[in-house]
Scaffold this motif. Structure first.
Motif, PDB file in Angstrom:
ATOM      1  N   GLU A  58       0.830  -1.201   0.000  1.00 60.69           N
ATOM      2  CA  GLU A  58       0.000   0.000   0.000  1.00 60.69           C
ATOM      3  C   GLU A  58       0.875   1.267   0.000  1.00 60.69           C
ATOM      4  OE1 GLU A  58      -2.775   1.142  -0.732  1.00 60.69           O
ATOM      5  OE2 GLU A  58      -2.497   3.135   0.179  1.00 60.69           O
ATOM      6  N   LYS A  59       1.983   1.209   0.741  1.00 66.43           N
ATOM      7  CA  LYS A  59       2.864   2.384   0.764  1.00 66.43           C
ATOM      8  C   LYS A  59       3.504   2.627  -0.600  1.00 66.43           C
ATOM      9  CE  LYS A  59       3.987   3.002   5.575  1.00 66.43           C
ATOM     10  NZ  LYS A  59       4.857   2.624   6.693  1.00 66.43           N
ATOM     11  N   LEU A  60       3.871   1.544  -1.262  1.00 72.15           N
ATOM     12  CA  LEU A  60       4.452   1.706  -2.604  1.00 72.15           C
ATOM     13  C   LEU A  60       3.403   2.235  -3.569  1.00 72.15           C
ATOM     14  CD1 LEU A  60       6.615  -1.554  -2.872  1.00 72.15           C
ATOM     15  CD2 LEU A  60       7.458   0.773  -2.779  1.00 72.15           C
ATOM     16  N   ALA A  61       2.168   1.719  -3.444  1.00 71.70           N
ATOM     17  CA  ALA A  61       1.091   2.186  -4.338  1.00 71.70           C
ATOM     18  C   ALA A  61       0.807   3.668  -4.088  1.00 71.70           C
ATOM     19  CB  ALA A  61      -0.170   1.353  -4.110  1.00 71.70           C
ATOM     20  N   ALA A  62       0.798   4.076  -2.822  1.00 70.85           N
ATOM     21  CA  ALA A  62       0.524   5.484  -2.498  1.00 70.85           C
ATOM     22  C   ALA A  62       1.623   6.386  -3.041  1.00 70.85           C
ATOM     23  CB  ALA A  62       0.393   5.652  -0.984  1.00 70.85           C
ATOM     24  N   PHE A  63       2.856   5.875  -2.990  1.00 73.19           N
ATOM     25  CA  PHE A  63       3.983   6.648  -3.521  1.00 73.19           C
ATOM     26  C   PHE A  63       3.807   6.896  -5.024  1.00 73.19           C
ATOM     27  CE2 PHE A  63       7.963   6.440  -5.889  1.00 73.19           C
ATOM     28  CZ  PHE A  63       8.661   7.510  -5.361  1.00 73.19           C
ATOM     29  N   VAL A  64       3.444   5.823  -5.728  1.00 74.70           N
ATOM     30  CA  VAL A  64       3.283   5.967  -7.185  1.00 74.70           C
ATOM     31  C   VAL A  64       2.108   6.899  -7.487  1.00 74.70           C
ATOM     32  CG1 VAL A  64       2.773   4.736  -9.346  1.00 74.70           C
ATOM     33  CG2 VAL A  64       4.291   3.699  -7.639  1.00 74.70           C
ATOM     34  N   ARG A  65       1.033   6.724  -6.724  1.00 72.37           N
ATOM     35  CA  ARG A  65      -0.184   7.512  -6.979  1.00 72.37           C
ATOM     36  C   ARG A  65       0.017   8.995  -6.610  1.00 72.37           C
ATOM     37  NH1 ARG A  65      -3.415   4.717  -3.514  1.00 72.37           N
ATOM     38  NH2 ARG A  65      -2.974   6.272  -1.926  1.00 72.37           N
ATOM     39  N   ASP A  66       0.580   9.237  -5.419  1.00 72.39           N
ATOM     40  CA  ASP A  66       0.612  10.605  -4.902  1.00 72.39           C
ATOM     41  C   ASP A  66       1.961  11.310  -5.142  1.00 72.39           C
ATOM     42  OD1 ASP A  66      -1.901   9.943  -3.953  1.00 72.39           O
ATOM     43  OD2 ASP A  66      -1.123   9.295  -2.009  1.00 72.39           O
ATOM     44  N   ASP A  67       2.985  10.825  -4.470  1.00 70.34           N
ATOM     45  CA  ASP A  67       4.272  11.546  -4.492  1.00 70.34           C
ATOM     46  C   ASP A  67       4.839  11.659  -5.910  1.00 70.34           C
ATOM     47  OD1 ASP A  67       3.712  11.112  -1.881  1.00 70.34           O
ATOM     48  OD2 ASP A  67       5.602  10.183  -1.354  1.00 70.34           O
ATOM     49  N   TRP A  68       4.746  10.561  -6.635  1.00 68.48           N
ATOM     50  CA  TRP A  68       5.254  10.563  -7.997  1.00 68.48           C
ATOM     51  C   TRP A  68       4.146  10.974  -8.968  1.00 68.48           C
ATOM     52  CZ3 TRP A  68       6.875   5.378 -10.847  1.00 68.48           C
ATOM     53  CH2 TRP A  68       7.349   5.693 -12.126  1.00 68.48           C
ATOM     54  N   GLY A  69       2.998  10.271  -8.921  1.00 74.51           N
ATOM     55  CA  GLY A  69       1.946  10.457  -9.918  1.00 74.51           C
ATOM     56  C   GLY A  69       1.302  11.831  -9.888  1.00 74.51           C
ATOM     57  N   THR A  70       1.118  12.409  -8.707  1.00 75.27           N
ATOM     58  CA  THR A  70       0.400  13.680  -8.602  1.00 75.27           C
ATOM     59  C   THR A  70       1.349  14.868  -8.412  1.00 75.27           C
ATOM     60  OG1 THR A  70      -1.412  12.481  -7.576  1.00 75.27           O
ATOM     61  CG2 THR A  70      -1.440  14.880  -7.358  1.00 75.27           C
ATOM     62  N   ARG A  71       2.291  14.699  -7.497  1.00 74.31           N
ATOM     63  CA  ARG A  71       3.215  15.817  -7.258  1.00 74.31           C
ATOM     64  C   ARG A  71       4.263  15.907  -8.369  1.00 74.31           C
ATOM     65  NH1 ARG A  71       0.982  19.396  -5.502  1.00 74.31           N
ATOM     66  NH2 ARG A  71       2.933  20.447  -4.953  1.00 74.31           N
ATOM     67  N   LEU A  72       4.458  14.790  -9.058  1.00 81.64           N
ATOM     68  CA  LEU A  72       5.396  14.748 -10.185  1.00 81.64           C
ATOM     69  C   LEU A  72       6.759  15.322  -9.794  1.00 81.64           C
ATOM     70  CD1 LEU A  72       2.707  15.507 -12.892  1.00 81.64           C
ATOM     71  CD2 LEU A  72       4.001  13.385 -12.656  1.00 81.64           C
ATOM     72  N   ILE A  73       7.355  16.096 -10.664  1.00 81.12           N
ATOM     73  CA  ILE A  73       8.743  16.503 -10.399  1.00 81.12           C
ATOM     74  C   ILE A  73       8.844  17.449  -9.191  1.00 81.12           C
ATOM     75  CG2 ILE A  73       8.885  18.551 -11.892  1.00 81.12           C
ATOM     76  CD1 ILE A  73      11.612  17.254 -12.875  1.00 81.12           C
ATOM     77  N   ARG A  74       7.704  18.004  -8.769  1.00 78.29           N
ATOM     78  CA  ARG A  74       7.742  18.889  -7.594  1.00 78.29           C
ATOM     79  C   ARG A  74       8.203  18.144  -6.342  1.00 78.29           C
ATOM     80  NH1 ARG A  74       1.688  21.042  -8.456  1.00 78.29           N
ATOM     81  NH2 ARG A  74       1.484  18.828  -8.960  1.00 78.29           N
ATOM     82  N   GLU A  78      10.094  19.050  -2.790  1.00 75.65           N
ATOM     83  CA  GLU A  78       9.280  18.902  -1.583  1.00 75.65           C
ATOM     84  C   GLU A  78       9.828  17.871  -0.601  1.00 75.65           C
ATOM     85  OE1 GLU A  78       5.221  20.177  -3.986  1.00 75.65           O
ATOM     86  OE2 GLU A  78       5.507  18.110  -3.374  1.00 75.65           O
ATOM     87  N   GLN A  79      10.459  16.815  -1.116  1.00 73.11           N
ATOM     88  CA  GLN A  79      10.958  15.797  -0.181  1.00 73.11           C
ATOM     89  C   GLN A  79      12.144  14.971  -0.637  1.00 73.11           C
ATOM     90  OE1 GLN A  79       8.258  12.472   0.384  1.00 73.11           O
ATOM     91  NE2 GLN A  79       6.848  13.219  -1.162  1.00 73.11           N
ATOM     92  N   TRP A  80      12.334  14.767  -1.937  1.00 69.78           N
ATOM     93  CA  TRP A  80      13.304  13.748  -2.330  1.00 69.78           C
ATOM     94  C   TRP A  80      14.764  14.223  -2.296  1.00 69.78           C
ATOM     95  CZ3 TRP A  80      10.147  12.377  -7.346  1.00 69.78           C
ATOM     96  CH2 TRP A  80       8.984  11.695  -6.972  1.00 69.78           C
ATOM     97  N   MET A  81      14.971  15.516  -2.541  1.00 72.88           N
ATOM     98  CA  MET A  81      16.380  15.985  -2.590  1.00 72.88           C
ATOM     99  C   MET A  81      17.131  15.649  -1.308  1.00 72.88           C
ATOM    100  SD  MET A  81      17.063  17.678  -5.489  1.00 72.88           S
ATOM    101  CE  MET A  81      18.584  18.478  -5.072  1.00 72.88           C
ATOM    102  N   VAL A  82      16.430  15.783  -0.190  1.00 75.26           N
ATOM    103  CA  VAL A  82      17.118  15.592   1.096  1.00 75.26           C
ATOM    104  C   VAL A  82      16.972  14.168   1.644  1.00 75.26           C
ATOM    105  CG1 VAL A  82      17.009  18.001   1.840  1.00 75.26           C
ATOM    106  CG2 VAL A  82      15.068  16.481   2.306  1.00 75.26           C
ATOM    107  N   LEU A  83      16.202  13.320   0.919  1.00 77.23           N
ATOM    108  CA  LEU A  83      15.921  11.987   1.461  1.00 77.23           C
ATOM    109  C   LEU A  83      17.189  11.148   1.735  1.00 77.23           C
ATOM    110  CD1 LEU A  83      13.678  10.105   2.431  1.00 77.23           C
ATOM    111  CD2 LEU A  83      13.513   9.203   0.099  1.00 77.23           C
TER     112      LEU A  83
END
Ligand SMILES: Cc1ncc(COP(=O)(O)O)c(C=O)c1O
Length: 421
Positions: A58-74, A78-83
């Protein structure tokens, strides 16, 4: 003293003991956090590949749907540069005894070993004309040895080999005999991938420092299961993988620790844009970042950093000390089951009997183990085989029960007894 009980009585008393230990296990409830594996009745390979958590899909699906799919390169801003740094800090705090700003997640263990070894040897060459040796042990994991040989060849340095006892692993006395004012770097594994022997990290690190050498540790088989204090023990550099006891999934990126005082001083060789002082300057010349980000090279594998986050939550909840306590008890139980069930069949114990000197796997040996392992895997009993004739029983305290451990040992016995030579 000869055991006069018959085999069935011995088996029953072990089954009772396993049940009692499971019932008293303060971490028992955590077993339920891991995904079911239909058809698998004993998974004893968490020291190679940890199990996924139930909520990972579910966490992987949410990542694809939201963080990647919706927020896209933003999401980069918002979060990945510092991850890579944030996750590194978390691994440092929860499992390594490392204050923030010294651990980063990137690449594979092999690549990070290369970067750090090369940085250490380059530093020795720049600061001393006489430190020309890299000390490593002959039983270390192949990638560590291969990297040492490659880096030594690149820098014109010499590899000095330690030949440790195969069961007890590297002792301080072995290291002291191999190091001198010629040593640039000592590189060892905290837990031996074959025997499970646990090296004396603080003692060996101090010995290396006494001759002025740098010390690097491979933590693949200890991160997430053996508590350590990299800061307090003076460790210079360390690497470890996240797909074993940190359950990051196959090929999840590794972590590297570089002590703060070496940052901005030691320089790793794969100087990609992510390690530059200003990533987006896109200038004509490379200038390295002065902090831990200098260990990065290119775009980090964000998707592969997801699964380990749930496991870090779980480790933090359970505490690394409680995990170690269960690990000691689980490996003790495995040795007892070995003594009663497998030793009489001629199986050799290839790990130490002293739990305090073991990581979280127990290795046993028998000439028929290659064929036995194939049979076990097809029956849903999953330990792993290591050349030439070893089976490792990897016991991952948050996901392995005592009953499961015994199921594995009994299955090894049954497979051996019925094995057609
Ligand atoms: C002790 C040790 N070091 C290094 C490695 C290599 O890791 P990777 O294949 O992720 O580079 C492994 C892999 O299992 C290992 O067990």
């Amino acid at each position: 003293m000869t055991d006069t009980r018959d085999a069935a009585t011995i088996e029953h008393s072990l089954l009772d003991l396993a049940d009692a230990l499971d019932a008293a296990d303060p971490l028992h409830a955590h077993l339920d956090a891991f995904a079911d594996a239909p058809g698998v009745s004993a998974y004893l390979d968490g020291n190679s590949l940890g199990r996924p958590l139930k909520d990972t899909p579910e966490k992987l699906a949410a990542f694809v749907r939201d963080d990647w799919g919706t927020r896209l390169i933003r999401s980069w801003d918002e979060q990945w540069m510092v991850l890579p740094m944030e996750l590194g800090d978390r691994i440092g705090r929860v499992t390594l005894g490392a204050a923030e700003g010294q651990t980063v997640v990137a690449d594979s263990t092999s690549v990070l070993i290369y970067k750090l070894m090369r940085a250490a040897l380059r530093h020795a060459q720049e600061t001393s004309g006489t430190r020309t040796e890299l000390v490593i042990e002959s039983g270390n994991f192949p990638t560590d040895r291969f990297m040492a040989e490659g880096v030594a060849a690149e820098t014109g340095m010499t590899v000095r080999w330690i030949e440790p006892d195969p069961v007890l692993g590297v002792q301080i006395s072995d290291v002291v005999a191999a190091i001198s004012e010629r040593t640039a770097l000592v590189s060892l594994s905290h837990v031996d991938y074959r025997s499970g022997a646990l090296a004396d990290m603080p003692g060996i690190t101090t010995a290396a420092h006494e001759v002025g050498a740098l010390m690097m540790w491979d933590l693949c088989h200890s991160a997430g299961v053996v508590p350590m204090q990299l800061d307090a023990w003076g460790v210079d550099m360390a690497v470890g993988c996240t797909y074993k006891y940190l359950n990051g999934g196959p090929g999840s990126p590794a972590f590297a620790y570089l002590r703060r005082e070496h940052q901005g001083v030691l320089r790793q060789p794969i100087q990609g844009w992510w390690s530059a002082a200003d990533i987006f300057a896109m200038g004509p010349q490379y200038a390295p970042a002065g902090d831990i980000r200098q260990l990065l090279s290119g775009t980090p594998p964000i998707t592969s950093m997801l699964a380990m986050q749930g496991m870090l939550d779980l480790i933090e909840q359970a505490s690394i000390e409680a995990i170690r306590e269960k690990s000691l008890s689980l490996t003790d139980f495995a040795v007892r089951a070995y003594d009663e069930m497998l030793a009489p069949l001629g199986v050799r114990l290839l790990s130490t009997r002293d739990a305090a000197l073991r990581g979280s796997h127990v290795t046993i040996g028998h000439p028929d183990f290659r064929a036995v392992t194939q049979r076990l895997w097809s029956d849903g009993i999953i330990p792993d085989f290591r050349y030439p004739d070893g089976i490792r029983l990897g016991l991952s305290p948050l996901s392995t029960s005592y009953a499961e451990t015994l199921t594995g040992v009994l299955a090894v016995r049954d497979a051996l007894e019925s094995h057609d030579r």
